[in-house]
Motif scaffolding. Structure first.
Motif: not given
Length: 557
Positions: A362-363, A444, A446-447, A455, A457-459, A475, A508
């Motif tokens: 994800i990050n 996934c 993310m911004n 960070y 938030y992740a989607y 979310k 977000d």
């Protein structure tokens, strides 16, 4: 929009798709907004902009591809109905007027050639889908990517290149020897770019898969295949990470070395085709490098994962797939994570971690002490609880035969903490309670403004059980350790893709785009508010589309 409309023929929707405007069943989602939208539809004269709906041959899946389970109408696991289509969709709800640009989604959309049915989700020939947003309107299109593998299969009516689990059939021993020679040279590896799509810093759009030859440039406006993305350096390699890290200034990827197990880390500056060497990581386990489908970066470091799920030359040579396809599970070889300095190419940490299985990171970000010194690196991923059966669960036979039993392997947001103090071990734990997202987690986003930074938030796609595949949009709040879930019973959503509002100051503040295959064999584009995670708009497709994998955003300039 204007150029598109001027070059197309307008056809009345109710002559092509009489049910396209039947929105009564969705009124509970959108309330009074639908009444306003009905007025807008009248203003549009109930017309659909379409280029190719009636001009190209329809590709119909053979009868034995029909799903015979209770989800028999689900289009997610069937081949795309025709090679290409384009038209304006009627929007229920209201699209933000700031949302101007194109969302592209790539994925395997055709799972048969002639009367032969492919076996695995990852085998299908690539279908690119385009959602163009402009001034509150939405134009959708799709088209097959014209790879050499796809074109050869269309002509010969058979598989001609080695796909994920499919191998061309040989007639005799001499043909087999020839095929082996082509495999060793890379000539028989597929260029079927069916995995991801990225926008490079210079504006070029490239579709990708794990073979280096499967890097194909496309036109984001027409979806035309322009040609191969040819690397101008001498670094070579047959495979690379399917998910490079791409920013406006650079492209970073990993090239696995199967002969001398390790990974070469390379960077390509925007506007060039030349990969430049950053450094090399030698594997600490054997007998081959671990599969590296994706990897994270931080502001100063490249994080190189070394899974115990390792490439396997023996399985690559086989004509029939093994349970783990081109890989083998080597838990005795242990699992590791390496941290490389971007600037120097030096390895600053190489630690053993608990066994893990992941497709998608994800990050990543750096953890600092009070004096601003980096003490550790954090890397989050969709982790499948070190369970390799997820690969076999993605066989099309399994996806098409859901009988109500809960068979999706567990997954979580796995968080690695890699200390930079010379410690030999790193940590791996769940970043939040997996029950928050149904113990399902993959696909996934993310911004992108927070890439490589801390960070919140992740989607992703989670699970409402029982299920055989991720079936929610989720979310994740990594600060509050909570998740919000969107769910449409019987539907299969594709990757939720976050697009930030221009000028946004909150992480977000934006929208989440996903394409949904619903239980009735239809499909729609779904737009959720990135903050509240509530539906704000949807637009029905002319017919159900197959499941897709990864996407990118091309802003309107």
């Amino acid at each position: 929009m204007a150029s598109l409309a001027s070059s197309t023929t307008k056809i009345y929707c109710n002559k092509i798709l009489p049910d396209m405007f039947d929105h009564g069943k969705h009124e509970s989602h959108l309330g009074s907004k639908l009444k306003n939208n009905e007025k807008n539809k009248k203003k549009l004269d109930l017309k659909l902009v379409t280029k190719v709906a009636n001009q190209l041959p329809v590709i119909v899946p053979p009868p034995d591809q029909e799903v015979i389970s209770k989800e028999k109408k689900l289009a997610a696991w069937t081949s795309v109905r025709q090679e290409r289509w384009e038209g304006e969709l009627v929007v229920e709800g209201e699209l933000p007027l700031w949302l101007n640009g194109t969302y592209l989604r790539n994925g395997p959309g055709q799972w048969h050639i002639g009367d032969y049915n492919f076996r695995h989700l990852f085998d299908g020939y690539a279908t690119l889908v385009r959602l163009h947003f402009e001034n509150g309107r939405l134009i959708m299109g799709h088209r097959q990517i014209e790879s050499d593998a796809y074109k050869a299969a269309k002509i010969s009516k058979k598989i001609c290149y080695r796909e994920f689990s499919e191998v061309p059939k040989v007639d005799n021993f001499l043909s087999y020897i020839g095929d082996m020679a082509k495999l060793l040279s890379g000539a028989s590896l597929t260029d079927n770019a069916n995995t991801g799509v990225v926008k490079l810093g210079d504006g070029r759009v490239v579709c990708l898969t794990e073979t280096i030859k499967g890097s194909i440039v496309i036109d984001p406006n027409t979806l035309d295949t322009i040609g191969k993305f040819e690397y101008s350096d001498s670094l070579g390699g047959l495979i690379h990470s399917a998910h490079p890290v791409v920013t406006d200034s650079e492209f970073i990827t990993l090239i696995p070395d199967l002969m001398n197990p390790g990974y070469t880390v390379v960077r390509m500056e925007a506007g060039t085709n030349e990969r430049k060497y950053i450094g090399r990581v030698s594997c600490r386990g054997g007998p081959a490098p671990g599969w590296v489908h994706s990897f994270p970066v931080t502001e100063n470091y490249v994080i190189v994962p070394e899974m115990s799920l390792r490439y396997c030359a023996k399985n690559l040579l086989k004509a029939e797939p093994t349970p783990l396809y081109k890989f083998e599970w080597h838990p005795d070889s242990k699992a590791f994570v390496h941290v490389m300095c971007k600037a120097s190419g030096n390895i600053v940490a190489s630690v053993e971690v608990p066994l893990y299985v992941t497709f998608h990171f994800i990050n990543g970000y750096e953890e600092k002490d009070e004096d601003g010194r980096v003490t550790a690196v954090i890397a989050d991923c969709c982790e499948h609880s070190a369970d390799t059966t997820i690969l076999d669960k993605l066989r099309l036979e399994n996806l098409r035969s859901f009988n109500g039993k809960d068979v999706l392997p567990d997954a979580r947001v796995g968080r690695f903490r890699i200390p930079l103090d010379g410690s030999p071990y790193g940590e791996l734990e769940a970043a939040l309670d997996p029950n928050e997202h149904g113990k399902g987690m993959d696909m996934c986003s993310m911004n992108p403004a927070y890439l490589g930074k801390k960070y919140r938030y992740a989607y992703a796609c989670g699970a409402k059980r029982p299920c055989n595949f991720p079936n929610t949009l989720t979310k994740i709040d990594l600060f509050d350790k909570k998740a919000k879930n969107w769910y449409d019973e019987g539907a299969v959503p594709s990757e939720p893709f976050f697009v930030a509002r221009p000028g946004a100051t909150e992480e977000d503040d934006g929208v989440v785009i996903s394409m949904i295959s619903d239980k009735n064999g239809e499909g729609y584009a779904l737009i959720l508010d990135g903050s509240t995670f509530e539906e704000i708009a949807r637009a029905k497709f002319p017919y159900g589309l197959p499941y897709g994998l990864h996407g990118c955003w091309v802003p309107k300039i």
